[in-house]
Design a protein around this motif. Structure first.
Motif, PDB file in Angstrom:
ATOM      1  N   SER A 113      -3.261  -3.109  -7.519  1.00  0.00           N
ATOM      2  CA  SER A 113      -3.974  -3.581  -6.338  1.00  0.00           C
ATOM      3  C   SER A 113      -4.324  -2.470  -5.353  1.00  0.00           C
ATOM      4  O   SER A 113      -5.053  -2.710  -4.409  1.00  0.00           O
ATOM      5  CB  SER A 113      -3.155  -4.666  -5.639  1.00  0.00           C
ATOM      6  N   TYR A 114      -3.857  -1.247  -5.556  1.00  0.00           N
ATOM      7  CA  TYR A 114      -4.173  -0.142  -4.654  1.00  0.00           C
ATOM      8  C   TYR A 114      -5.138   0.816  -5.314  1.00  0.00           C
ATOM      9  O   TYR A 114      -5.103   1.009  -6.522  1.00  0.00           O
ATOM     10  CB  TYR A 114      -2.892   0.620  -4.278  1.00  0.00           C
ATOM     11  N   ARG A 115      -5.997   1.417  -4.498  1.00  0.00           N
ATOM     12  CA  ARG A 115      -6.900   2.445  -5.011  1.00  0.00           C
ATOM     13  C   ARG A 115      -7.019   3.541  -3.964  1.00  0.00           C
ATOM     14  O   ARG A 115      -6.862   3.292  -2.761  1.00  0.00           O
ATOM     15  CB  ARG A 115      -8.256   1.865  -5.359  1.00  0.00           C
ATOM     16  N   LYS A 150      -9.765   7.895  11.136  1.00  0.00           N
ATOM     17  CA  LYS A 150     -10.156   6.680  10.425  1.00  0.00           C
ATOM     18  C   LYS A 150      -9.005   5.682  10.446  1.00  0.00           C
ATOM     19  O   LYS A 150      -7.844   6.071  10.358  1.00  0.00           O
ATOM     20  CB  LYS A 150     -10.507   7.032   8.970  1.00  0.00           C
ATOM     21  N   ALA A 151      -9.336   4.412  10.579  1.00  0.00           N
ATOM     22  CA  ALA A 151      -8.322   3.360  10.524  1.00  0.00           C
ATOM     23  C   ALA A 151      -8.215   2.846   9.089  1.00  0.00           C
ATOM     24  O   ALA A 151      -9.217   2.724   8.389  1.00  0.00           O
ATOM     25  CB  ALA A 151      -8.698   2.208  11.448  1.00  0.00           C
ATOM     26  N   TYR A 152      -6.980   2.569   8.666  1.00  0.00           N
ATOM     27  CA  TYR A 152      -6.726   2.060   7.329  1.00  0.00           C
ATOM     28  C   TYR A 152      -6.120   0.668   7.439  1.00  0.00           C
ATOM     29  O   TYR A 152      -5.372   0.387   8.356  1.00  0.00           O
ATOM     30  CB  TYR A 152      -5.775   3.002   6.573  1.00  0.00           C
ATOM     31  N   ARG A 153      -6.430  -0.194   6.466  1.00  0.00           N
ATOM     32  CA  ARG A 153      -5.949  -1.581   6.515  1.00  0.00           C
ATOM     33  C   ARG A 153      -4.620  -1.790   5.814  1.00  0.00           C
ATOM     34  O   ARG A 153      -3.875  -2.654   6.195  1.00  0.00           O
ATOM     35  CB  ARG A 153      -6.995  -2.499   5.873  1.00  0.00           C
ATOM     36  N   THR A 154      -4.335  -1.065   4.761  1.00  0.00           N
ATOM     37  CA  THR A 154      -3.115  -1.342   4.014  1.00  0.00           C
ATOM     38  C   THR A 154      -2.033  -0.310   4.286  1.00  0.00           C
ATOM     39  O   THR A 154      -1.018  -0.618   4.849  1.00  0.00           O
ATOM     40  CB  THR A 154      -3.397  -1.426   2.496  1.00  0.00           C
ATOM     41  N   HIS A 155      -2.225   0.916   3.889  1.00  0.00           N
ATOM     42  CA  HIS A 155      -1.206   1.935   4.068  1.00  0.00           C
ATOM     43  C   HIS A 155      -1.805   3.320   3.907  1.00  0.00           C
ATOM     44  O   HIS A 155      -2.931   3.466   3.457  1.00  0.00           O
ATOM     45  CB  HIS A 155      -0.074   1.741   3.057  1.00  0.00           C
ATOM     46  N   VAL A 156      -1.033   4.299   4.247  1.00  0.00           N
ATOM     47  CA  VAL A 156      -1.399   5.693   4.047  1.00  0.00           C
ATOM     48  C   VAL A 156      -0.242   6.358   3.316  1.00  0.00           C
ATOM     49  O   VAL A 156       0.913   6.204   3.704  1.00  0.00           O
ATOM     50  CB  VAL A 156      -1.656   6.413   5.385  1.00  0.00           C
ATOM     51  N   ALA A 157      -0.543   7.064   2.274  1.00  0.00           N
ATOM     52  CA  ALA A 157       0.486   7.808   1.529  1.00  0.00           C
ATOM     53  C   ALA A 157       0.223   9.289   1.713  1.00  0.00           C
ATOM     54  O   ALA A 157      -0.910   9.745   1.575  1.00  0.00           O
ATOM     55  CB  ALA A 157       0.427   7.433   0.053  1.00  0.00           C
ATOM     56  N   VAL A 158       1.274  10.014   2.058  1.00  0.00           N
ATOM     57  CA  VAL A 158       1.133  11.452   2.279  1.00  0.00           C
ATOM     58  C   VAL A 158       1.934  12.173   1.229  1.00  0.00           C
ATOM     59  O   VAL A 158       3.064  11.830   0.952  1.00  0.00           O
ATOM     60  CB  VAL A 158       1.638  11.831   3.684  1.00  0.00           C
TER      61      VAL A 158
END
Length: 105
Positions: free
Chosen positions: A21-23, A97-105
């Motif tokens: 479900s993530y891209r 930028k705004a993200y809706r789900t998450h941010v991975a670093v």
């Protein structure tokens, strides 16, 4: 089929579904960092003992460094602090930028 076998199959199946479900929407690498984030030279909103500096100051103090494939953000680790003085210089950034789900670093 045993209950434990059903639980394992369910766990595996839900992991596969969640992973699909993530891209990747953005891949910010190296020098592109400067265009994707703003430095925030603000007081610590959690009232910690830190001094957030702006971008030019962070670069001058070598708290921020980018190259073709590297991004380094760090706190000052060389200054000897006075127990009653200000906190350690550090970097705080905010994504442009705004993200809706998450941010991975």
């Amino acid at each position: 089929m045993s209950l434990s076998m059903i639980a394992i199959i369910t766990l595996v199946f839900s992991s596969v579904v969640n992973a699909a479900s993530y891209r990747l929407s953005d891949n910010i690498v190296g020098n592109a960092f400067a265009n994707a984030f703003d430095y925030e030279a603000i007081q610590d909103p959690t009232h910690g003992r830190v001094n957030y500096v702006d971008g030019p100051t962070a670069r001058r103090l070598n708290l921020t460094y980018t190259s073709a494939n590297t991004i380094i953000l760090r706190a000052d680790h060389t200054t000897r602090l006075n127990s009653g003085g200000p906190g350690r210089n550090s970097v705080r950034v905010r994504s442009k930028k705004a993200y809706r789900t998450h941010v991975a670093v």
